[in-house]
Design a protein around this motif. Structure first.
Motif, PDB file in Angstrom:
ATOM      1  N   ASP A 137      78.678  -5.065  29.598  1.00 48.89           N
ATOM      2  CA  ASP A 137      78.196  -5.037  30.981  1.00 48.89           C
ATOM      3  C   ASP A 137      77.303  -3.829  31.255  1.00 48.89           C
ATOM      4  OD1 ASP A 137      79.711  -7.299  31.413  1.00 48.89           O
ATOM      5  OD2 ASP A 137      81.418  -6.194  32.265  1.00 48.89           O
ATOM      6  N   LYS A 138      77.060  -2.993  30.231  1.00 46.72           N
ATOM      7  CA  LYS A 138      76.300  -1.741  30.379  1.00 46.72           C
ATOM      8  C   LYS A 138      76.901  -0.896  31.497  1.00 46.72           C
ATOM      9  CE  LYS A 138      71.977  -3.546  28.513  1.00 46.72           C
ATOM     10  NZ  LYS A 138      70.513  -3.722  28.682  1.00 46.72           N
ATOM     11  N   ASN A 139      78.238  -0.731  31.414  1.00 52.21           N
ATOM     12  CA  ASN A 139      78.966  -0.047  32.483  1.00 52.21           C
ATOM     13  C   ASN A 139      80.053   0.873  31.918  1.00 52.21           C
ATOM     14  OD1 ASN A 139      79.367   0.393  35.282  1.00 52.21           O
ATOM     15  ND2 ASN A 139      81.142  -0.980  35.274  1.00 52.21           N
ATOM     16  N   LEU A 140      79.781   1.481  30.771  1.00 54.73           N
ATOM     17  CA  LEU A 140      80.754   2.417  30.187  1.00 54.73           C
ATOM     18  C   LEU A 140      80.879   3.649  31.076  1.00 54.73           C
ATOM     19  CD1 LEU A 140      79.815   2.311  26.386  1.00 54.73           C
ATOM     20  CD2 LEU A 140      82.025   1.655  27.363  1.00 54.73           C
ATOM     21  N   ALA A 141      82.122   4.107  31.297  1.00 52.39           N
ATOM     22  CA  ALA A 141      82.369   5.314  32.102  1.00 52.39           C
ATOM     23  C   ALA A 141      83.714   5.892  31.718  1.00 52.39           C
ATOM     24  CB  ALA A 141      82.323   5.000  33.590  1.00 52.39           C
ATOM     25  N   ILE A 142      83.748   7.181  31.487  1.00 52.31           N
ATOM     26  CA  ILE A 142      85.002   7.844  31.100  1.00 52.31           C
ATOM     27  C   ILE A 142      86.035   7.720  32.219  1.00 52.31           C
ATOM     28  CG2 ILE A 142      86.064  10.008  30.367  1.00 52.31           C
ATOM     29  CD1 ILE A 142      84.090   8.816  28.347  1.00 52.31           C
ATOM     30  N   GLU A 143      85.604   7.809  33.476  1.00 55.05           N
ATOM     31  CA  GLU A 143      86.560   7.737  34.584  1.00 55.05           C
ATOM     32  C   GLU A 143      87.228   6.368  34.677  1.00 55.05           C
ATOM     33  OE1 GLU A 143      82.383   7.900  36.556  1.00 55.05           O
ATOM     34  OE2 GLU A 143      83.385   8.618  34.734  1.00 55.05           O
ATOM     35  N   ASP A 144      86.530   5.308  34.236  1.00 53.97           N
ATOM     36  CA  ASP A 144      87.156   3.976  34.230  1.00 53.97           C
ATOM     37  C   ASP A 144      88.271   3.915  33.194  1.00 53.97           C
ATOM     38  OD1 ASP A 144      85.399   3.260  36.166  1.00 53.97           O
ATOM     39  OD2 ASP A 144      84.201   1.897  34.937  1.00 53.97           O
ATOM     40  N   LEU A 145      88.032   4.553  32.040  1.00 52.11           N
ATOM     41  CA  LEU A 145      89.063   4.604  30.993  1.00 52.11           C
ATOM     42  C   LEU A 145      90.264   5.412  31.485  1.00 52.11           C
ATOM     43  CD1 LEU A 145      89.659   3.790  28.058  1.00 52.11           C
ATOM     44  CD2 LEU A 145      88.614   5.946  27.327  1.00 52.11           C
ATOM     45  N   ARG A 146      89.987   6.489  32.182  1.00 52.71           N
ATOM     46  CA  ARG A 146      91.056   7.301  32.787  1.00 52.71           C
ATOM     47  C   ARG A 146      91.901   6.465  33.736  1.00 52.71           C
ATOM     48  NH1 ARG A 146      88.757  10.854  37.400  1.00 52.71           N
ATOM     49  NH2 ARG A 146      88.507   8.695  38.127  1.00 52.71           N
ATOM     50  N   ASP A 147      91.237   5.722  34.631  1.00 52.10           N
ATOM     51  CA  ASP A 147      91.966   4.948  35.639  1.00 52.10           C
ATOM     52  C   ASP A 147      92.693   3.744  35.025  1.00 52.10           C
ATOM     53  OD1 ASP A 147      90.910   6.744  37.427  1.00 52.10           O
ATOM     54  OD2 ASP A 147      89.280   5.421  38.082  1.00 52.10           O
ATOM     55  N   ARG A 148      92.094   3.141  33.999  1.00 51.51           N
ATOM     56  CA  ARG A 148      92.694   1.956  33.384  1.00 51.51           C
ATOM     57  C   ARG A 148      94.043   2.270  32.755  1.00 51.51           C
ATOM     58  NH1 ARG A 148      95.053  -1.703  31.925  1.00 51.51           N
ATOM     59  NH2 ARG A 148      94.444  -3.573  30.756  1.00 51.51           N
TER      60      ARG A 148
ATOM     61  N   TYR B 144      69.896   9.874  23.647  1.00 52.75           N
ATOM     62  CA  TYR B 144      69.182   9.148  24.696  1.00 52.75           C
ATOM     63  C   TYR B 144      69.195   7.638  24.471  1.00 52.75           C
ATOM     64  CZ  TYR B 144      65.250   7.545  27.552  1.00 52.75           C
ATOM     65  OH  TYR B 144      64.458   6.861  28.446  1.00 52.75           O
ATOM     66  N   VAL B 145      69.043   7.206  23.215  1.00 50.41           N
ATOM     67  CA  VAL B 145      68.916   5.778  22.917  1.00 50.41           C
ATOM     68  C   VAL B 145      70.160   4.986  23.310  1.00 50.41           C
ATOM     69  CG1 VAL B 145      69.778   5.963  20.540  1.00 50.41           C
ATOM     70  CG2 VAL B 145      68.169   4.134  21.135  1.00 50.41           C
ATOM     71  N   HIS B 146      71.313   5.673  23.405  1.00 47.40           N
ATOM     72  CA  HIS B 146      72.564   4.986  23.741  1.00 47.40           C
ATOM     73  C   HIS B 146      72.917   5.086  25.227  1.00 47.40           C
ATOM     74  CE1 HIS B 146      73.661   4.058  19.596  1.00 47.40           C
ATOM     75  NE2 HIS B 146      73.269   5.282  19.266  1.00 47.40           N
ATOM     76  N   ALA B 147      72.090   5.768  26.006  1.00 51.72           N
ATOM     77  CA  ALA B 147      72.387   5.932  27.434  1.00 51.72           C
ATOM     78  C   ALA B 147      72.402   4.593  28.167  1.00 51.72           C
ATOM     79  CB  ALA B 147      71.369   6.879  28.078  1.00 51.72           C
ATOM     80  N   LYS B 148      71.711   3.602  27.627  1.00 51.64           N
ATOM     81  CA  LYS B 148      71.611   2.295  28.295  1.00 51.64           C
ATOM     82  C   LYS B 148      72.958   1.608  28.472  1.00 51.64           C
ATOM     83  CE  LYS B 148      70.539   0.095  23.856  1.00 51.64           C
ATOM     84  NZ  LYS B 148      69.514  -0.640  23.081  1.00 51.64           N
ATOM     85  N   TRP B 149      73.981   2.038  27.740  1.00 44.71           N
ATOM     86  CA  TRP B 149      75.288   1.394  27.830  1.00 44.71           C
ATOM     87  C   TRP B 149      76.173   2.011  28.910  1.00 44.71           C
ATOM     88  CZ3 TRP B 149      74.237  -2.635  25.195  1.00 44.71           C
ATOM     89  CH2 TRP B 149      73.583  -2.580  23.965  1.00 44.71           C
ATOM     90  N   PHE B 150      75.722   3.086  29.553  1.00 47.62           N
ATOM     91  CA  PHE B 150      76.598   3.862  30.432  1.00 47.62           C
ATOM     92  C   PHE B 150      76.195   3.760  31.903  1.00 47.62           C
ATOM     93  CE2 PHE B 150      77.340   5.581  26.316  1.00 47.62           C
ATOM     94  CZ  PHE B 150      78.634   6.077  26.324  1.00 47.62           C
ATOM     95  N   ARG B 151      77.209   3.728  32.754  1.00 49.63           N
ATOM     96  CA  ARG B 151      76.971   3.857  34.186  1.00 49.63           C
ATOM     97  C   ARG B 151      76.522   5.296  34.464  1.00 49.63           C
ATOM     98  NH1 ARG B 151      81.712   2.162  36.134  1.00 49.63           N
ATOM     99  NH2 ARG B 151      82.605   4.134  36.790  1.00 49.63           N
ATOM    100  N   GLY B 152      75.543   5.457  35.300  1.00 53.93           N
ATOM    101  CA  GLY B 152      75.020   6.793  35.571  1.00 53.93           C
ATOM    102  C   GLY B 152      73.775   7.108  34.780  1.00 53.93           C
ATOM    103  N   ARG B 153      73.294   6.119  33.982  1.00 52.41           N
ATOM    104  CA  ARG B 153      72.083   6.346  33.188  1.00 52.41           C
ATOM    105  C   ARG B 153      70.835   6.509  34.054  1.00 52.41           C
ATOM    106  NH1 ARG B 153      73.932   1.288  32.872  1.00 52.41           N
ATOM    107  NH2 ARG B 153      72.623  -0.436  33.617  1.00 52.41           N
TER     108      ARG B 153
END
Length: 454
Positions: free
Chosen positions: A255-266, A377-386
């Motif tokens: 979903d191109k929505n990786l986020a450390i805080e989501d892993l924390r909350d999950r 930089y090339v992997h930023a596309k997978w993260f929320r906040g890019r």
């Protein structure tokens, strides 16, 4: 002759004779003349003879048996005589040398500790910080207690504790130098009744981890560090199982929505724990290289890891702990952000490439700390906040980047100021001695003795 007899005959103090005998002081000509007269020898005869190997070993053994280390350990002394076999003499000297070497290792000077940290970090990097045997061990344990996914519940942890044969005891008088104490005789784990510094679930799982992994008393500071990393890893793998976490991360990447805080909350863990766990799995399962930092508000690195080519500041040993990180990196920029609730995202141009980083600040016992995770930089596309507009440029390790003041300020204040530095004493002093650095063993044993009664 004894030292006292020679001292009486020559008028030279026995303490001085002892230092001459052991090579700690060079003799003056007048002293040599008095000794030569006493022994009825010429100066040439007195100074030309090279001690035999046996004589040197006898002196070394006598000095070792009288050392503070030998007395501290309560070692008995052996009577050195011409009748002592050479192999016995060599063995005793070798044993004392090994005792001294082991004590040196366990004392862990700051440089030795930094070297051990560097070696361990290289080992982690070689494996992309993924340890399959620890993942397998965690999976087996979770299966045994019927773990069904999601956050590890209190019921799951109680079942795991019981499965391993332990009982849990919360006490008010846990030794101040410990986070937990395990009684392997009665299979009890003691935890504090309350703790504001550490997640009690993590502390318990780490205590169980030492038992599961069969750790013995560490023989060196390097082994102590390795054991700590293994138990931390196992505790994280239990709280955030590989299967559940990878499934969650893969969906987020899709979903191109990786986020450390989501892993924390999950998984209901701390942000730092989630960031650490992400470093275990991101390269192995998502194909994303990365770097991690924990930085004090003063700018000093406490922990760091990388396999993505970013260049951390390092000393001559390769150690990065205690080094100041560039003030333009995300890990330091985040301290100046007003919004402390949400993660701060930033692109940073460096001599080795551009990195996208996410970070947030948490308060710890020693002040504020930032936890940051960065990727090329090339992997930023997978993260929320890019889509962040925050961007900075760092030319470190060029000292003109941020380690030297701008010319106008230097001209105005150089030689006209005298700041008093706040020393990071934990990075300068030798680590506390003992198998478990910083732990008061007498206090621990006294505690266990008091609680050993039924």
């Amino acid at each position: 002759m004894t030292l006292a007899q020679v001292a009486e005959a020559t008028g030279i103090a026995s303490s001085q004779l002892s230092m001459l005998e052991n090579g700690k002081r060079e003799a003056k000509m007048s002293t040599l003349q008095r000794l030569a007269t006493h022994y009825q020898a010429t100066l040439a005869e007195l100074t030309s003879e090279v001690p035999s190997r046996r004589a040197m070993l006898e002196v070394e053994l006598e000095r070792a048996m009288a050392s503070p280390l030998a007395k501290q350990r309560g070692l008995p002394s052996a009577r050195i005589s011409p009748r002592m076999p050479m192999d016995v003499l060599e063995t005793l000297v070798a044993l004392h040398r090994e005792l001294a070497r082991t004590a040196e290792e366990q004392a862990a000077t700051p440089e030795e500790a930094r070297r051990a940290n560097t070696e361990l970090r290289e080992k982690m990097k070689a494996r992309d910080n993924y340890f399959e045997h620890l993942e397998t061990e965690a999976s087996k344990l979770l299966t045994k207690v019927g773990y069904a996914g999601g956050p590890l519940s209190q019921h799951d942890i109680s079942a795991l504790t019981e499965h391993l044969g332990f009982t849990l005891h919360h006490v008010a008088n846990l030794p101040h130098s410990t986070r937990s104490v395990t009684d392997l005789r009665q299979m009890r784990i003691y935890l504090p009744r309350s703790s504001v510094e550490h997640d009690p679930r993590t502390v318990l799982l780490q205590a169980l981890g030492h038992y599961v992994l069969g750790h013995g008393t560490p023989r060196s500071y390097g082994e102590f560090l390795n054991q700590r990393v293994e138990t931390n890893y196992l505790a994280a793998a239990l709280q955030m199982s590989e299967t559940s976490t990878v499934e969650f991360l893969r969906r987020a990447k899709q979903d191109k929505n990786l986020a450390i805080e989501d892993l924390r909350d999950r998984f209901s863990v701390s942000y730092e724990s989630a960031a650490h766990r992400f470093t275990n799995l991101a390269t192995q399962h998502l194909g994303i290289p990365l770097h991690f930092q924990k930085v004090h508000e003063s700018g000093i690195i406490y922990k760091a890891y990388e396999n993505d080519g970013v260049v951390f500041p390092a000393d001559h040993t390769g150690a990065i702990e205690g080094q100041p990180v560039c003030r333009y990196w995300t890990a330091r920029q985040v301290f100046d952000v007003e919004d402390k609730f949400n993660a701060f995202n930033q692109y940073t141009d460096t001599p080795t490439g551009t990195f996208w980083c996410t970070a947030r600040v948490d308060r710890g016992p020693g002040g504020d700390f930032s936890t940051s995770v960065g990727i090329p930089y090339v992997h930023a596309k997978w993260f929320r906040g890019r889509d962040t507009r925050e961007r900075s440029k760092s030319t470190c390790p060029d000292e003109r980047c941020c380690r030297r003041a701008p010319r106008e300020l230097e001209d105005a204040w150089a030689g006209k100021s005298w700041p008093s530095a706040r020393a990071h004493s934990h990075l300068l002093a030798a680590l506390p001695p003992g198998a478990f650095p910083g732990v008061d063993e007498t206090e621990v044993y006294t505690f266990l003795e008091a609680h050993s009664q039924p």
